[in-house]
Enzyme design. Structure first.
Site, PDB file in Angstrom:
ATOM      1  N   ARG A  49      -3.109   2.516  -4.917  1.00  0.00           N
ATOM      2  CA  ARG A  49      -2.653   2.002  -6.216  1.00  0.00           C
ATOM      3  C   ARG A  49      -3.788   1.432  -7.065  1.00  0.00           C
ATOM      4  NH1 ARG A  49       0.763   4.715  -4.502  1.00  0.00           N
ATOM      5  NH2 ARG A  49       3.030   4.441  -4.648  1.00  0.00           N
ATOM      6  N   LEU A  50      -5.013   1.790  -6.720  1.00  0.00           N
ATOM      7  CA  LEU A  50      -6.159   1.368  -7.533  1.00  0.00           C
ATOM      8  C   LEU A  50      -6.428   2.445  -8.580  1.00  0.00           C
ATOM      9  CD1 LEU A  50      -8.457  -0.078  -4.716  1.00  0.00           C
ATOM     10  CD2 LEU A  50      -6.845  -1.286  -6.209  1.00  0.00           C
TER      11      LEU A  50
END
Length: 211
Positions: free
Chosen positions: A190-191
């Site tokens: 989720r970066l």
């Protein structure tokens, strides 16, 4: 239905500041070409958001028909809900959801009417059935039965069987003059990578946003 575990990793690549051109339309053109080459469904489809007089947002999907440094162009019935809302509030948001490439593009701007000669040129390029459909549909008006719409289409098809279909006076287009463009590329854990272009006079300010 439990949706809490519906997730996946985004692993197709990242987006770095050094990858970005000075002008967002160059990156958009590159990404759009890649979406077309990847043969994803409806690569030119975009969600457009407008608001009514009470501030209620509305969204719908339309097809992008042209873009350049002057903006993004789409066409519609001028009596439609979106057209009426833009007449009262020209602020608009566009969203391109290229899920297969783990990408999104979000655009904000101001919509203005496209000149009639541009509308006519595009309308004349449409298939005849699409031209007739533009005449047959009073877009966003209440319709008691589909058969009424179909009957109107057949009536018009017979009327213009041996004639060119004229441009309806109630049909036109909008060009979105861009205020900002955000490019989103999915990332692992989720970066995600997000970059926001914001117009500053004749140049663009570029900022990285937290995912």
């Amino acid at each position: 239905m439990d949706l809490s575990e519906a997730r996946r990793e985004y692993t197709m690549g990242g987006l770095r500041r050094n990858d970005l051109p000075d002008h967002p339309e160059s990156l958009f053109e590159h990404w759009l070409k890649q979406a077309i080459d990847a043969e994803i469904n409806d690569p030119t489809a975009m969600t457009i958001a407008t608001v009514d007089a009470d501030g209620q947002p509305f969204q719908r999907i339309v097809l992008l028909k042209h873009f350049d440094k002057n903006g993004f162009v789409f066409y519609t019935n001028l009596g439609s809900r979106k057209a009426q809302q833009l007449q009262n509030n020209a602020r608009i948001s566009l969203h391109f959801p290229w899920h297969m490439l783990e990408r999104q593009v979000h655009v904000t701007g101001i919509a203005e009417r496209v000149p009639t000669h541009e509308v006519l040129r595009y309308f004349s390029s449409r298939p005849k059935e699409s031209q007739l459909a533009a005449w047959a549909s009073q877009q966003s008006e209440r319709l008691s039965a589909r058969k009424l719409l179909e009957a109107k289409f057949v009536e018009l098809k017979m009327k213009f069987e041996n004639h060119e279909v004229p441009l309806p006076t109630f049909w036109g287009g909008f060009r979105v003059n861009v205020s900002s463009m955000e490019f989103w590329q999915g990332g692992e854990h989720r970066l995600h990578d997000r970059f926001l272009y914001t117009r500053s006079d004749a140049t663009w300010d570029i900022s990285r946003l937290a995912p």
